[in-house]
Design an enzyme around this catalytic site. Structure first.
Site, PDB file in Angstrom:
ATOM      1  N   TYR A 226      -1.625  -0.624  10.501  1.00 54.83           N
ATOM      2  CA  TYR A 226      -1.796  -1.214   9.174  1.00 54.83           C
ATOM      3  C   TYR A 226      -0.410  -0.515   8.728  1.00 54.83           C
ATOM      4  O   TYR A 226       0.290  -1.594   7.701  1.00 54.83           O
ATOM      5  CB  TYR A 226      -2.849  -0.335   8.513  1.00 54.83           C
ATOM      6  CG  TYR A 226      -2.938  -0.719   7.140  1.00 54.83           C
ATOM      7  CD1 TYR A 226      -3.253  -2.013   6.673  1.00 54.83           C
ATOM      8  CD2 TYR A 226      -3.050   0.248   6.004  1.00 54.83           C
ATOM      9  CE1 TYR A 226      -3.609  -2.419   5.410  1.00 54.83           C
ATOM     10  CE2 TYR A 226      -3.109   0.023   4.677  1.00 54.83           C
ATOM     11  CZ  TYR A 226      -3.234  -1.533   4.476  1.00 54.83           C
ATOM     12  OH  TYR A 226      -3.619  -1.689   3.009  1.00 54.83           O
TER      13      TYR A 226
ATOM     14  N   SER B 254       0.907  -1.335   0.086  1.00 57.35           N
ATOM     15  CA  SER B 254       0.072   0.002   0.088  1.00 57.35           C
ATOM     16  C   SER B 254       0.870   1.135  -0.012  1.00 57.35           C
ATOM     17  O   SER B 254       2.103   1.060   0.299  1.00 57.35           O
ATOM     18  CB  SER B 254      -0.735   0.048   1.147  1.00 57.35           C
ATOM     19  OG  SER B 254      -1.499   1.346   1.512  1.00 57.35           O
TER      20      SER B 254
END
Length: 308
Positions: free
Chosen positions: A160, A147
């Protein structure tokens, strides 16, 4: 029109294949390439079966393996099932993952553990299980879906990001270790994607954060509710990200990283190479409403002192 190369006859294992990017990639492969073999893994059996049915209709040979990536024994069983069925895995796409959102202070240890189990430890276990087979067959490709948060840590997204930073580091090491065996390793870095990600984020907050309305970060939580609206104009579809993954699968000399986001390369360059850290911090604090927390907290403290 389906093509006969370059993936004809190859075995592609995709985790997190029941929805979002994983499902989109499976469908793109089935639609575009004659003779591709798909091994699809995810926890949701019903959704996984539906994706497999659609891919089979397009002409792909598909098997499904229900798998919880937090359970190492299930991950190892996934690798064994794929190898037992096809005798090889040419391309592994480690796509399974989710976002644990909230202030690090408030996320309970068991939620921290699961975040790392799913996004990091499960991926590593699957890679370890498949490397010997890839080496023996003369090569392969490992594609880890990270990501932009694997390069930039955001407020409320620290865990995350921690998982994605770790996946990026693992990928860099693997790329350097596995070159002698013709095993190529690439990372995909999506930005906002129109998937169920934000629905999962909302559920995770409800399950893990105790009484967010009365937490020190309550005003920031309110702003987080509108995050999907703020990012929707720049969000890519799952299929758009799948096309980028496809490049990593088919490029003769795959790149170490592929950014799958509008102006993503520019954003990463500015945020990590150009702008001073203090300015970047203020930007993200404002974007996520952290700049409102101090005033709200002081107001609440003052109010508590005035109450009899």
């Amino acid at each position: 029109m389906p093509q006969t190369s370059p993936l004809a006859g190859q075995v592609v294992l995709i985790t997190g294949a029941s929805a979002g990017i994983g499902a989109g990639l499976a469908q793109v492969l089935a639609d575009r390439y004659i003779g591709v073999h798909l091994v699809l893994a995810a926890r949701n059996v019903g959704k996984l079966a539906h994706v497999a049915e659609q891919c089979s209709k397009a002409g792909a040979e598909v098997i499904t393996v229900p798998t919880d990536m937090a359970q190492i024994d299930q991950v190892q069983a996934l690798a064994k099932t794929a190898l037992d069925r096809f005798g090889r895995v040419d391309i592994l796409v480690n796509n399974a993952g989710y976002g644990q959102m909230g202030p690090i202070e408030l996320i309970p240890p068991e939620a921290v553990q699961r975040q790392l189990q799913v996004n990091v430890l499960g991926a590593i276990a699957l890679i370890q299980a498949l490397i010997p087979a890839m080496r023996d067959q003369g090569g392969g490709r490992i594609i880890n879906v990270s990501s932009l948060a694997g390069k930039i840590a955001f407020p409320f997204g620290g865990l995350y990001s921690a998982s994605k930073f770790a996946l990026e580091a693992v990928s860099d090491s693997l790329r350097r270790e596995l070159t002698p065996f013709n095993i190529r390793v690439s990372v995909i870095e999506p930005g906002p994607v129109s998937t169920e990600f934000f629905d999962v984020v909302d559920k995770e907050i409800d399950h893990t954060i105790v009484d967010p309305e009365h937490s020190p970060y309550r005003v920031a939580f309110k702003k987080l509710e509108d995050l999907e609206k703020q990012t929707s104009s720049r969000a890519w579809t799952s299929e758009q990200v799948a096309i980028v993954i496809l490049k990593a699968m088919t490029d003769r000399n795959p790149r170490p990283r592929y950014v799958a986001a509008t102006s993503g390369d520019f954003l990463l360059f500015m945020m990590t190479k150009v702008l001073p850290t203090s300015l970047v911090d203020k930007f993200w604090q404002r974007f996520y409403g952290i700049d409102l927390v101090a005033k709200d907290w002081q107001s609440r403290k003052k109010s508590a002192k005035l109450d009899p």
